[in-house]
Motif scaffolding. Structure first.
Motif: not given
Length: 97
Positions: A3-19, A31-38
């Motif tokens: 999928x050459x046109x796929x882009x992944x952005x990993x960002x931190x918004x409002x104290x949350x890490x999100x893909x 996808x939101x990163x879990x706050x319970x499991x580091x």
């Protein structure tokens, strides 16, 4: 599958890490990163294992290239690392702006 046109952005918004996954400029997955499991980080190997709120996991490996955009290798979002499903690999190249 490529999928050459796929882009992944990993960002931190409002104290949350999100893909954010985009295909052809359309958001197709969040996808939101879990706050319970580091995340489990191994700096020597440039790897990180992330657990998401949906109880999925994703394993990342960063390939650092001096003077060139870095490359990121990632498994698919899977229930268990080491399962047959995590043999699917995605490769992303850093975009310089």
């Amino acid at each position: 599958m490529s999928r050459p046109s796929e882009m992944l952005e990993i960002d931190n918004r409002e104290q949350q890490d999100i893909d954010y996954t985009f295909q052809d400029d359309s958001l197709v997955n969040t996808q939101n990163w879990s706050a319970d499991t580091q995340p489990v980080i191994d700096e020597a190997l440039n790897t990180i294992l992330v657990t998401y709120r949906s109880d999925l996991k994703r394993f990342y490996k960063l390939h650092v290239r001096v003077g060139l955009p870095h490359k990121l290798e990632a498994t698919d979002y899977v229930k268990e690392i080491g399962s047959a499903a995590d043999s699917v690999k995605f490769y992303y190249t850093e975009v310089w702006q």
